[in-house]
Design a protein around this motif. Structure first.
Motif, short mmCIF file in Angstrom:
data_model
loop_
_atom_site.label_atom_id
_atom_site.label_comp_id
_atom_site.label_asym_id
_atom_site.label_seq_id
_atom_site.Cartn_x
_atom_site.Cartn_y
_atom_site.Cartn_z
N GLU A 192 -41.64 62.77 3.79
CA GLU A 192 -41.04 63.65 4.78
C GLU A 192 -39.74 64.24 4.26
OE1 GLU A 192 -39.47 63.36 9.38
OE2 GLU A 192 -40.28 61.63 8.35
N GLU B 196 -36.64 67.51 5.46
CA GLU B 196 -36.10 68.17 6.65
C GLU B 196 -36.29 69.68 6.62
OE1 GLU B 196 -34.96 66.68 9.33
OE2 GLU B 196 -35.46 64.79 8.39
N PRO C 234 -37.66 73.14 7.40
CA PRO C 234 -38.52 73.66 8.46
C PRO C 234 -39.79 74.28 7.90
CG PRO C 234 -36.25 74.35 8.79
CD PRO C 234 -36.34 73.75 7.42
N ILE C 235 -40.85 74.21 8.68
CA ILE C 235 -42.13 74.75 8.25
C ILE C 235 -42.02 76.24 7.96
CG2 ILE C 235 -44.43 75.35 9.09
CD1 ILE C 235 -44.53 72.65 10.42
N ARG D 21 -40.75 76.87 4.62
CA ARG D 21 -41.72 76.53 3.59
C ARG D 21 -42.78 77.61 3.49
NH1 ARG D 21 -42.42 72.08 6.27
NH2 ARG D 21 -44.64 72.48 6.40
N ASP E 108 -44.63 64.42 12.40
CA ASP E 108 -43.20 64.70 12.60
C ASP E 108 -42.91 66.19 12.47
OD1 ASP E 108 -42.67 62.07 13.06
OD2 ASP E 108 -41.82 61.66 11.07
N TYR E 109 -43.52 66.84 11.50
CA TYR E 109 -43.30 68.27 11.32
C TYR E 109 -43.79 69.07 12.51
CZ TYR E 109 -41.55 68.33 6.54
OH TYR E 109 -40.77 68.19 5.43
N TYR E 110 -44.93 68.69 13.03
CA TYR E 110 -45.45 69.42 14.19
C TYR E 110 -44.52 69.26 15.39
CZ TYR E 110 -48.47 70.99 17.97
OH TYR E 110 -48.97 71.65 19.06
N LYS F 76 -41.35 68.62 15.46
CA LYS F 76 -40.07 69.29 15.26
C LYS F 76 -40.20 70.82 15.29
CE LYS F 76 -38.00 65.61 12.46
NZ LYS F 76 -37.51 65.23 11.11
N ASN F 77 -41.40 71.32 15.01
CA ASN F 77 -41.59 72.77 14.87
C ASN F 77 -42.73 73.29 15.75
OD1 ASN F 77 -39.78 73.42 12.33
ND2 ASN F 77 -40.90 71.54 11.87
N ILE G 4 -50.85 71.94 8.18
CA ILE G 4 -49.53 71.38 7.91
C ILE G 4 -49.59 70.46 6.69
CG2 ILE G 4 -47.70 69.89 8.78
CD1 ILE G 4 -48.42 70.85 11.60
N LEU H 60 -47.42 70.99 3.26
CA LEU H 60 -46.55 69.96 2.70
C LEU H 60 -46.98 69.60 1.28
CD1 LEU H 60 -46.19 67.63 5.82
CD2 LEU H 60 -44.40 69.03 4.80
#
Length: 309
Positions: free
Chosen positions: A7, A9, A11-12, A15, A157-159, A161-162, A278, A282
């Motif tokens: 992981e 920090e 943001p998607i 990226r 976690d990414y989903y 947060k975003n 996602i 990543l």
């Protein structure tokens, strides 16, 4: 050796903007412009092959331009990249068979929706040509990331947060005629009312050379689109395909007439619908360097008239 992603920090959206211009957007826009050029030269029923190599296709005074000169100029300007796109698609089809990679319709739908939602557009490419291009790109990404492991927790976690990035707003495929003032806009409106083509008028009258050369094409825009005047975004919101609006005062003092040619509904993509995307995004971040489809040409025996890449 299999590699494990952890992981971070970042943001998607950042990226995606880092990876997609190289991996998707430029390819789609390029293919779209090449397709538009081909359609433009053949839209009146003619074709590059319809005239003999020595036959005249244009003239300036007593000087003539032959079909051979015309074709040579087109090949020099767009031929190499058009052929590259075709070869890359065939290479990716071979890679999909070799590595047993599948791409579903829902994956293609998601990718197109995210491109439009991000204001990245799809150029002139639509329908099956667009879907084929996106499918080829998804195969490429799956080949690159097939041996990279991303933990489930990192994906979740990414989903979380975003999540707002996957709340895709309605988008509108828009064409615009940009004019210097209200007076010019009124004249253009009069011509449209008298039956003039919006596309032809954009090519002739628009002071924005980029969109004007494409018949006013701005691509799909939504409330999150960048590099589009907010007044245009506001004007097209809620419009239906085929409707026009204007004159619209723009921030730089110019005036616009707009036409919506297609619409795409908004929707919220749930985690289960986007988790694979996602994970792939990543995994791409774990790659040590940028890779293009040409890297696989030798493996799958691809050759072309331009020699080695």
């Amino acid at each position: 050796m299999r590699r494990t992603g952890t992981e971070t920090e970042q943001p998607i959206r950042k990226r995606r903007l880092k990876t997609k211009p190289v991996l998707v957007v430029l390819g789609i826009l390029l293919a779209g412009n090449l397709l538009w050029f081909t359609l433009w030269i053949t839209k009146d029923g003619g074709s590059v092959k319809s005239a003999g190599t020595g036959e005249q296709v244009a003239s300036v005074g007593k000087e003539t331009i032959t079909n051979k000169e015309w074709v040579a100029a087109m090949e020099e300007r767009v031929g190499r990249e058009a052929l590259r796109e075709l070869v890359n698609q065939k290479v990716m089809e071979a890679a999909a068979k070799q590595y047993d990679i599948k791409v579903s319709d829902s994956e293609i739908d998601l990718e197109i929706a995210m491109l439009r939602a991000g204001g990245e557009g799809t150029g002139e490419l639509t329908g099956e040509p667009l879907r084929n291009q996106v499918k080829s790109q998804l195969i490429f990404e799956k080949v690159l990331t097939k041996d990279i492991i991303i933990k489930d927790k990192a994906v979740k976690d990414y989903y979380e947060k975003n999540e707002s990035l996957y709340d895709v707003k309605p988008s509108y495929r828009t064409a615009a005629i940009i004019l210097k003032d209200q007076s010019e806009a009124e004249k253009a409106l009069g011509e449209l009312d008298n039956g003039s083509s919006f596309e032809a008028l954009a090519r002739e009258r628009s002071i924005d050379r980029v969109s004007g050369s494409l018949g006013g094409e701005l691509g799909y825009i939504s409330e999150s689109s960048e590099n589009v005047d907010p007044a245009i975004i506001k004007a097209v919101s809620g419009m239906k395909a085929g409707e026009t609006a204007g004159p619209i005062a723009l921030a730089d003092g110019a005036v616009a007439l707009v036409k919506v040619t297609d619409t795409a509904e908004g929707r919220l993509f749930k985690f289960k619908e986007v988790k694979d995307q996602i994970r792939r995004e990543l995994a791409i971040e774990q790659l040590p360097q940028s890779v293009t489809p040409e890297a696989f040409w030798e493996e799958f025996g691809a050759e072309w008239i331009y020699g080695k890449e």
